[in-house]
Design an enzyme around this catalytic site. Structure first.
Site, PDB file in Angstrom:
ATOM      1  N   LYS A 178       0.859  -1.200   0.000  1.00 46.69           N
ATOM      2  CA  LYS A 178       0.000   0.000   0.000  1.00 46.69           C
ATOM      3  C   LYS A 178       0.893   1.248   0.000  1.00 46.69           C
ATOM      4  O   LYS A 178       0.690   2.159  -0.795  1.00 46.69           O
ATOM      5  CB  LYS A 178      -0.881   0.017   1.239  1.00 46.69           C
ATOM      6  CG  LYS A 178      -1.564   1.351   1.510  1.00 46.69           C
ATOM      7  CD  LYS A 178      -2.456   1.343   2.734  1.00 46.69           C
ATOM      8  CE  LYS A 178      -1.733   1.662   3.999  1.00 46.69           C
ATOM      9  NZ  LYS A 178      -1.440   3.081   4.263  1.00 46.69           N
ATOM     10  N   ASN A 179       1.899   1.276   0.859  1.00 48.84           N
ATOM     11  CA  ASN A 179       2.673   2.507   1.040  1.00 48.84           C
ATOM     12  C   ASN A 179       3.702   2.767  -0.045  1.00 48.84           C
ATOM     13  O   ASN A 179       4.315   3.829  -0.072  1.00 48.84           O
ATOM     14  CB  ASN A 179       3.313   2.515   2.431  1.00 48.84           C
ATOM     15  CG  ASN A 179       2.253   2.707   3.515  1.00 48.84           C
ATOM     16  OD1 ASN A 179       1.090   2.981   3.219  1.00 48.84           O
ATOM     17  ND2 ASN A 179       2.639   2.516   4.756  1.00 48.84           N
TER      18      ASN A 179
ATOM     19  N   CYS B 256      -5.549  12.680  11.714  1.00 49.12           N
ATOM     20  CA  CYS B 256      -6.323  11.438  11.711  1.00 49.12           C
ATOM     21  C   CYS B 256      -6.232  10.871  13.125  1.00 49.12           C
ATOM     22  O   CYS B 256      -5.683  11.504  14.024  1.00 49.12           O
ATOM     23  CB  CYS B 256      -5.765  10.462  10.678  1.00 49.12           C
ATOM     24  SG  CYS B 256      -4.170   9.799  11.148  1.00 49.12           S
TER      25      CYS B 256
ATOM     26  N   ARG C  49      -0.647  14.959  12.084  1.00 53.92           N
ATOM     27  CA  ARG C  49      -0.137  14.702  10.725  1.00 53.92           C
ATOM     28  C   ARG C  49       0.133  16.001   9.936  1.00 53.92           C
ATOM     29  O   ARG C  49      -0.424  16.251   8.879  1.00 53.92           O
ATOM     30  CB  ARG C  49      -1.103  13.822   9.939  1.00 53.92           C
ATOM     31  CG  ARG C  49      -1.569  12.558  10.627  1.00 53.92           C
ATOM     32  CD  ARG C  49      -0.498  11.539  10.896  1.00 53.92           C
ATOM     33  NE  ARG C  49       0.059  10.930   9.723  1.00 53.92           N
ATOM     34  CZ  ARG C  49      -0.455   9.859   9.107  1.00 53.92           C
ATOM     35  NH1 ARG C  49      -1.560   9.346   9.528  1.00 53.92           N
ATOM     36  NH2 ARG C  49       0.130   9.357   8.043  1.00 53.92           N
TER      37      ARG C  49
ATOM     38  N   ASP D 221       4.431   1.181  12.064  1.00 57.76           N
ATOM     39  CA  ASP D 221       3.258   0.490  11.507  1.00 57.76           C
ATOM     40  C   ASP D 221       3.140  -0.936  12.017  1.00 57.76           C
ATOM     41  O   ASP D 221       2.158  -1.611  11.726  1.00 57.76           O
ATOM     42  CB  ASP D 221       3.309   0.475   9.969  1.00 57.76           C
ATOM     43  CG  ASP D 221       3.170   1.865   9.402  1.00 57.76           C
ATOM     44  OD1 ASP D 221       3.443   2.052   8.203  1.00 57.76           O
ATOM     45  OD2 ASP D 221       2.818   2.776  10.174  1.00 57.76           O
TER      46      ASP D 221
ATOM     47  N   ARG E 147      -8.573  -0.728   4.311  1.00 56.25           N
ATOM     48  CA  ARG E 147      -7.663   0.254   3.687  1.00 56.25           C
ATOM     49  C   ARG E 147      -6.276  -0.345   3.495  1.00 56.25           C
ATOM     50  O   ARG E 147      -5.506   0.140   2.672  1.00 56.25           O
ATOM     51  CB  ARG E 147      -7.557   1.501   4.571  1.00 56.25           C
ATOM     52  CG  ARG E 147      -8.829   2.325   4.674  1.00 56.25           C
ATOM     53  CD  ARG E 147      -8.542   3.626   5.373  1.00 56.25           C
ATOM     54  NE  ARG E 147      -7.341   4.219   4.839  1.00 56.25           N
ATOM     55  CZ  ARG E 147      -6.476   4.936   5.577  1.00 56.25           C
ATOM     56  NH1 ARG E 147      -6.701   5.114   6.849  1.00 56.25           N
ATOM     57  NH2 ARG E 147      -5.407   5.458   5.038  1.00 56.25           N
TER      58      ARG E 147
HETATM   59  C1  EPZ Z   1       3.907   7.289   6.028  1.00 57.70           C
HETATM   60  O1  EPZ Z   1       3.083   8.311   6.533  1.00 57.70           O
HETATM   61  C2  EPZ Z   1       3.049   6.028   5.969  1.00 57.70           C
HETATM   62  N1  EPZ Z   1       1.926   6.243   5.063  1.00 57.70           N
HETATM   63  C3  EPZ Z   1       2.536   5.698   7.367  1.00 57.70           C
HETATM   64  O2  EPZ Z   1       1.811   4.465   7.275  1.00 57.70           O
HETATM   65  C4  EPZ Z   1       3.735   5.468   8.290  1.00 57.70           C
HETATM   66  O3  EPZ Z   1       3.259   5.218   9.606  1.00 57.70           O
HETATM   67  C5  EPZ Z   1       4.608   6.729   8.275  1.00 57.70           C
HETATM   68  O4  EPZ Z   1       5.012   7.038   6.926  1.00 57.70           O
HETATM   69  C6  EPZ Z   1       5.874   6.543   9.110  1.00 57.70           C
HETATM   70  O5  EPZ Z   1       6.603   5.462   8.634  1.00 57.70           O
HETATM   71  C7  EPZ Z   1       2.124   6.123   3.731  1.00 57.70           C
HETATM   72  O6  EPZ Z   1       3.223   5.858   3.279  1.00 57.70           O
HETATM   73  C8  EPZ Z   1       0.929   6.336   2.856  1.00 57.70           C
HETATM   74  P1  EPZ Z   1       5.806  10.793   8.051  1.00 57.70           P
HETATM   75  P2  EPZ Z   1       3.601   9.865   6.515  1.00 57.70           P
HETATM   76  O7  EPZ Z   1       5.698  12.023   7.219  1.00 57.70           O
HETATM   77  O8  EPZ Z   1       4.413  10.082   5.315  1.00 57.70           O
HETATM   78  C9  EPZ Z   1       5.716  14.231  11.294  1.00 57.70           C
HETATM   79  C10 EPZ Z   1       0.043   3.010   7.674  1.00 57.70           C
HETATM   80  O9  EPZ Z   1      -0.421   2.541   8.722  1.00 57.70           O
HETATM   81  N2  EPZ Z   1       5.630  15.166  10.137  1.00 57.70           N
HETATM   82  O10 EPZ Z   1       7.016   9.942   7.927  1.00 57.70           O
HETATM   83  O11 EPZ Z   1       2.429  10.727   6.749  1.00 57.70           O
HETATM   84  C11 EPZ Z   1       4.461  13.377  11.452  1.00 57.70           C
HETATM   85  O12 EPZ Z   1       3.479  14.070  12.208  1.00 57.70           O
HETATM   86  C12 EPZ Z   1       0.411   4.474   7.602  1.00 57.70           C
HETATM   87  O13 EPZ Z   1       0.257   2.353   6.622  1.00 57.70           O
HETATM   88  C13 EPZ Z   1       5.756  16.529  10.362  1.00 57.70           C
HETATM   89  O14 EPZ Z   1       5.917  16.972  11.514  1.00 57.70           O
HETATM   90  O15 EPZ Z   1       4.523   9.870   7.804  1.00 57.70           O
HETATM   91  C14 EPZ Z   1       4.980  12.170  12.190  1.00 57.70           C
HETATM   92  O16 EPZ Z   1       5.059  12.460  13.562  1.00 57.70           O
HETATM   93  C15 EPZ Z   1       0.080   5.226   8.877  1.00 57.70           C
HETATM   94  N3  EPZ Z   1       5.682  17.393   9.303  1.00 57.70           N
HETATM   95  C16 EPZ Z   1       6.408  12.003  11.632  1.00 57.70           C
HETATM   96  O17 EPZ Z   1       6.739  13.276  11.034  1.00 57.70           O
HETATM   97  C17 EPZ Z   1       5.512  16.943   8.023  1.00 57.70           C
HETATM   98  O18 EPZ Z   1       5.471  17.781   7.090  1.00 57.70           O
HETATM   99  C18 EPZ Z   1       6.537  10.923  10.561  1.00 57.70           C
HETATM  100  O19 EPZ Z   1       5.567  11.207   9.585  1.00 57.70           O
HETATM  101  C19 EPZ Z   1       5.384  15.548   7.817  1.00 57.70           C
HETATM  102  C20 EPZ Z   1       5.461  14.672   8.877  1.00 57.70           C
END
Ligand code: EPZ
Length: 420
Positions: free
Chosen positions: A22-23, A117, A122, A307, A399
């Site tokens: 998915k990711n 969410c 996020r 995850d 999902r």
């Molecule tokens: C991706 O989400 C994955 N989703 C998530 O999987 C996964 O948990 C996450 O990466 C971490 O590995 C997809 O790939 C579609 P991040 P993403 O940006 O990109 C903070 C699942 O269950 N942050 O790496 O949204 C954020 O709040 C899903 O399959 C900022 O502060 O995650 C978090 O604390 C859930 N500012 C941390 O960084 C930003 O601009 C990591 O988030 C972006 C993120």
């Protein structure tokens, strides 16, 4: 609303296959917008998020040529809208990933601001800050991110203040058609980033260093498109292996890559399970063994993935001893704890950690899924619990887990979907 009815107590035994990731699929679907030629993506999982992303591409004017099972062929040359609408973005936060490709290809992009969410607020500040560093003008109005750039985005050096998978993906795609070279420092190193880079390069981009902290993107003038097969889903594999450990079962999973699951396999091995693997399969044997508790702290790749945190909490719930599970990535990702405790688990929350005292037996109950991975942990708990569990709001599961009841039935689980 669909529910899953699970009669617990059976050890999972048998062999299944891993579906497409998915990711990895979602950013690859977004990158279609960079191309000016047809694109064929294979090994796409049949998941609600993939369907929603396809709907988003169609809403932007992308033409679907064919979509048989796991293969999607599209023509992105007829894009006629640069607005990702609220009703689609609110269903799937990953819609933000069209921002970079749309902006760099068309000079403009309007994306409904993705809300938080269940697992956290996020934010997308890292995405927006990186695009501004490349020359984008960004304003937020009427709940939309409105991004424009005068001519083309300009390559530059971007140091991400914290590791972000989505920001790394969005900026990599934006830089692919920018003028000049972009260097992304402190980039996320998840395998899905490397899969996206391999796909972009196949379609005409010039990216090196993906999967390391420093990614270099030399902007090109156009990307011709082509064919690409999505990698397998490492979190799906980890989830089923965790279920095998919790139910003292024995499982072989094919079409996977053990090299990208090292952090997970190490932890599952610490529970006492025996693990063997080849280049595209993993076999775990936990037969007639109650798992030992393990301590884990989530971390960006190659650390233990956030995850997989909820699934390991479920394993600890029936393990021997006390296991501490610390969530360091998201601020509210321990929601499975309440529901697991309603099934007889003994879990206390201290800050962003779950202190799990293993019990011999969980009891089936009526439980509510809250987010994708918390739901997976409730399914694992239900598989090992005494009696029946009814898991509600399972759209969360749909999902991220393709044909979950079919795969679990193949492994001997007593599970069925009901829509009463
Ligand atoms: C991706 O989400 C994955 N989703 C998530 O999987 C996964 O948990 C996450 O990466 C971490 O590995 C997809 O790939 C579609 P991040 P993403 O940006 O990109 C903070 C699942 O269950 N942050 O790496 O949204 C954020 O709040 C899903 O399959 C900022 O502060 O995650 C978090 O604390 C859930 N500012 C941390 O960084 C930003 O601009 C990591 O988030 C972006 C993120």
């Amino acid at each position: 609303m669909d529910k899953l009815l699970i009669h617990g107590g059976a050890s999972l035994k048998g062999e299944i296959w891993a579906s497409g990731s998915k990711n990895a699929s979602l950013p690859i679907l977004a990158s279609v917008l960079l191309c000016d030629g047809t694109v064929t993506i294979s090994n796409l999982p049949e998941l609600q998020d993939v369907i929603t992303f396809k709907e988003l591409l169609v809403a932007l004017g992308v033409k679907v040529i064919a979509h048989e099972e796991a293969t999607l062929e599209v023509d992105p040359r007829c894009v006629n809208s640069l607005t990702a609408p609220y009703e689609l973005v609110r269903k799937m936060r990953a819609s933000i990933l069209v921002l970079g490709p749309m902006l760099t290809r068309y000079g403009q992009a309007n994306v409904s601001f993705p809300g938080g969410c269940a697992i956290g607020s996020r934010p997308v500040d890292l995405h927006l800050g990186g695009l501004e560093a490349m020359g984008a003008k960004i304003e937020i109005s009427d709940g939309y991110i409105r991004a424009t750039c005068a001519d083309r985005l300009a390559g530059t050096r971007i140091v991400l203040s914290s590791v972000s998978v989505g920001a790394t993906e969005n900026l990599m795609m934006a830089a692919a058609l920018a003028y000049g070279t972009t260097i992304l420092e402190n980039a996320a190193r998840e395998p899905e980033i490397l899969d996206l880079a391999n796909c972009l390069n196949r379609w005409g981009a010039k990216i090196s260093g993906a999967g390391t902290r420093k990614v270099i993107i030399e902007g090109v003038d156009r990307m011709h498109g082509g064919c690409f097969e999505v990698m397998s889903d490492r979190i799906e594999v980890g989830t089923y292996l965790a279920a095998a450990v919790a139910t003292s079962g024995k499982m072989k999973i094919s079409r996977t890559d053990p090299k990208i699951l090292e952090g997970v396999l190490k932890k599952l091995g610490e529970t006492g399970a025996e693990i063997k693997f080849g280049n595209d399969w993993i076999e775990l044997d936990a037969e007639n063994r109650r798992p030992r508790s393990v301590n884990v702290q989530t971390a960006p790749y190659p650390g233990f993935p956030t995850d997989m945190q909820a699934q390991l909490t479920a394993v600890n719930a029936v393990a021997e001893g006390i296991g501490i599970v610390e969530e360091t990535i998201f601020e509210n990702r321990l929601m499975q704890v309440q529901e697991l405790n309603r099934m007889g688990a003994k879990i206390a929350i201290s800050g962003n950690s779950a202190v799990v005292t293993g019990v011999k037996r969980l009891k089936g109950a009526r439980v509510m899924a809250s987010d994708l991975r918390a739901s997976a942990s409730l399914v694992i708990a239900a598989l090992v619990a005494e009696g029946e569990t009814l898991v509600e709001e399972i759209y969360h599961i749909d999902r991220g887990y393709e044909r979950i009841e079919e795969k679990l039935c193949l492994l001997g689980a007593k599970i069925r979907r009901s829509n009463q």
